[in-house]
Design a protein around this motif. Structure first.
Motif, PDB file in Angstrom:
ATOM      1  N   GLU A  78      41.826  36.540  35.735  1.00  0.00           N
ATOM      2  CA  GLU A  78      41.638  37.886  36.251  1.00  0.00           C
ATOM      3  C   GLU A  78      42.805  38.766  35.815  1.00  0.00           C
ATOM      4  N   THR A  79      42.554  40.049  35.795  1.00  0.00           N
ATOM      5  CA  THR A  79      43.611  41.007  35.457  1.00  0.00           C
ATOM      6  C   THR A  79      44.303  41.454  36.733  1.00  0.00           C
ATOM      7  N   ASP A  80      45.364  42.190  36.575  1.00  0.00           N
ATOM      8  CA  ASP A  80      45.987  42.834  37.722  1.00  0.00           C
ATOM      9  C   ASP A  80      45.099  43.994  38.187  1.00  0.00           C
ATOM     10  N   TRP A  81      45.346  44.439  39.395  1.00  0.00           N
ATOM     11  CA  TRP A  81      44.662  45.635  39.868  1.00  0.00           C
ATOM     12  C   TRP A  81      45.164  46.850  39.089  1.00  0.00           C
ATOM     13  N   SER A  82      44.256  47.773  38.860  1.00  0.00           N
ATOM     14  CA  SER A  82      44.628  49.005  38.155  1.00  0.00           C
ATOM     15  C   SER A  82      45.465  49.899  39.053  1.00  0.00           C
ATOM     16  N   LEU A  83      45.978  50.957  38.472  1.00  0.00           N
ATOM     17  CA  LEU A  83      46.618  52.009  39.260  1.00  0.00           C
ATOM     18  C   LEU A  83      45.534  52.733  40.067  1.00  0.00           C
ATOM     19  N   ARG A 122      40.805  51.138  43.192  1.00  0.00           N
ATOM     20  CA  ARG A 122      41.517  50.274  42.254  1.00  0.00           C
ATOM     21  C   ARG A 122      40.519  49.228  41.766  1.00  0.00           C
ATOM     22  N   VAL A 123      40.656  48.832  40.507  1.00  0.00           N
ATOM     23  CA  VAL A 123      39.704  47.893  39.905  1.00  0.00           C
ATOM     24  C   VAL A 123      40.445  46.768  39.197  1.00  0.00           C
ATOM     25  N   TRP A 146      33.303  39.991  35.314  1.00  0.00           N
ATOM     26  CA  TRP A 146      32.842  40.935  36.322  1.00  0.00           C
ATOM     27  C   TRP A 146      33.904  42.003  36.585  1.00  0.00           C
ATOM     28  N   LEU A 147      33.422  43.188  36.912  1.00  0.00           N
ATOM     29  CA  LEU A 147      34.329  44.250  37.343  1.00  0.00           C
ATOM     30  C   LEU A 147      34.336  44.278  38.869  1.00  0.00           C
ATOM     31  N   VAL A 148      35.520  44.249  39.446  1.00  0.00           N
ATOM     32  CA  VAL A 148      35.683  44.318  40.903  1.00  0.00           C
ATOM     33  C   VAL A 148      36.200  45.715  41.262  1.00  0.00           C
ATOM     34  N   VAL A 149      35.518  46.378  42.194  1.00  0.00           N
ATOM     35  CA  VAL A 149      35.892  47.732  42.623  1.00  0.00           C
ATOM     36  C   VAL A 149      36.244  47.700  44.103  1.00  0.00           C
ATOM     37  N   ALA A 150      37.399  48.219  44.452  1.00  0.00           N
ATOM     38  CA  ALA A 150      37.845  48.252  45.848  1.00  0.00           C
ATOM     39  C   ALA A 150      38.530  49.579  46.130  1.00  0.00           C
ATOM     40  N   LEU A 151      38.582  49.935  47.402  1.00  0.00           N
ATOM     41  CA  LEU A 151      39.432  51.040  47.815  1.00  0.00           C
ATOM     42  C   LEU A 151      40.880  50.562  47.830  1.00  0.00           C
ATOM     43  N   GLU A 152      41.800  51.488  47.673  1.00  0.00           N
ATOM     44  CA  GLU A 152      43.200  51.084  47.619  1.00  0.00           C
ATOM     45  C   GLU A 152      43.629  50.354  48.900  1.00  0.00           C
ATOM     46  N   ASN A 153      43.100  50.780  50.012  1.00  0.00           N
ATOM     47  CA  ASN A 153      43.524  50.156  51.273  1.00  0.00           C
ATOM     48  C   ASN A 153      42.740  48.888  51.620  1.00  0.00           C
ATOM     49  N   THR A 154      41.772  48.467  50.750  1.00  0.00           N
ATOM     50  CA  THR A 154      41.039  47.212  51.008  1.00  0.00           C
ATOM     51  C   THR A 154      41.323  46.151  49.940  1.00  0.00           C
ATOM     52  N   VAL A 155      42.222  46.459  49.023  1.00  0.00           N
ATOM     53  CA  VAL A 155      42.535  45.523  47.937  1.00  0.00           C
ATOM     54  C   VAL A 155      43.005  44.176  48.487  1.00  0.00           C
ATOM     55  N   ALA A 156      43.850  44.225  49.470  1.00  0.00           N
ATOM     56  CA  ALA A 156      44.428  42.984  49.992  1.00  0.00           C
ATOM     57  C   ALA A 156      43.382  42.089  50.646  1.00  0.00           C
TER      58      ALA A 156
END
Length: 216
Positions: A127-132, A113-114, A28-38
């Protein structure tokens, strides 16, 4: 990938040769805003209210979309294979609560960030790390658009316009003069002067007299 963003979508490279050990798992691809990653919880099951696209980002910190398996991301690449993913390309399911995994248009410029998450059943196994951070394109404000040519002042533009008009007037005058001269040369008639009388002096033994010559 550089340059492959729009106002509501962006492009990612497929995770090929990344999850070779998980042939029976879902990716699955996970999509988040940078400020909601945590705030993302990888135990949230895809296809539920906790990870639904329609609730992002108001009540859901990240949504899950683009379900795939290892077969979709083979290591080998054949000619013509598409090896990228476009995030945000579906428009028909934006408000369809029955499609919580909708790959809908992104709601703002980001930054986003994804990451890719591998699940076996409902259990996360990799899982992978979060992208830039990924920023989308934004439209320019009308007030920021210059109304003059870049690098040219308004005075220079005005001077150029005036000179262009004067040159056009001068050219029109030259053409008119040439036309006038041409018509005068072709349509004019020659004038002939009236012959003058010629005085012939005739002599005889008795007297001299003047007699006008005949006119030609």
């Amino acid at each position: 990938l550089e340059g492959l963003t729009t106002g509501s979508t962006f492009v990612l490279e497929q995770p090929r040769c990344v999850f070779d050990k998980y042939s029976n798992a879902d990716i699955w691809l996970v999509v988040a805003l940078e400020n909601t990653v945590a705030a993302f919880n990888n135990s949230a099951a895809p296809g539920t209210a906790e990870s639904a696209f329609q609730k992002f980002p108001n009540s859901v910190p990240a949504y899950m979309t683009l379900n795939a398996t290892l077969a979709n991301y083979p290591c080998s690449k054949s000619d013509g294979d598409i090896t990228v993913l476009r995030v945000g390309s579906e428009t028909s399911c934006i408000r369809d609560d029955a499609r919580p995994t909708c790959n809908g248009p992104l709601p703002g410029p980001g930054p986003y960030r994804v990451k890719f998450l591998v699940l076996k059943g409902s259990e996360p196994v990799a899982e992978t790390d979060w992208s830039l951070p990924i920023m989308l394109r934004t439209a320019k404000s009308p007030n920021s658009i210059s109304t003059t040519d870049e690098g040219h002042s308004a005075g220079m533009i005005a001077l150029t316009t005036i000179l262009s008009i004067l040159f056009a007037i001068l050219l029109a005058g030259l053409v008119a003069m040439l036309v006038f001269w041409g018509s005068d040369a072709c349509g004019g008639s020659s004038s002939f002067s009236k012959p003058e009388a010629v005085t012939v002096r005739r002599y005889n033994t008795h007297h001299v007299y003047d007699q006008p010559a005949a006119r030609l």
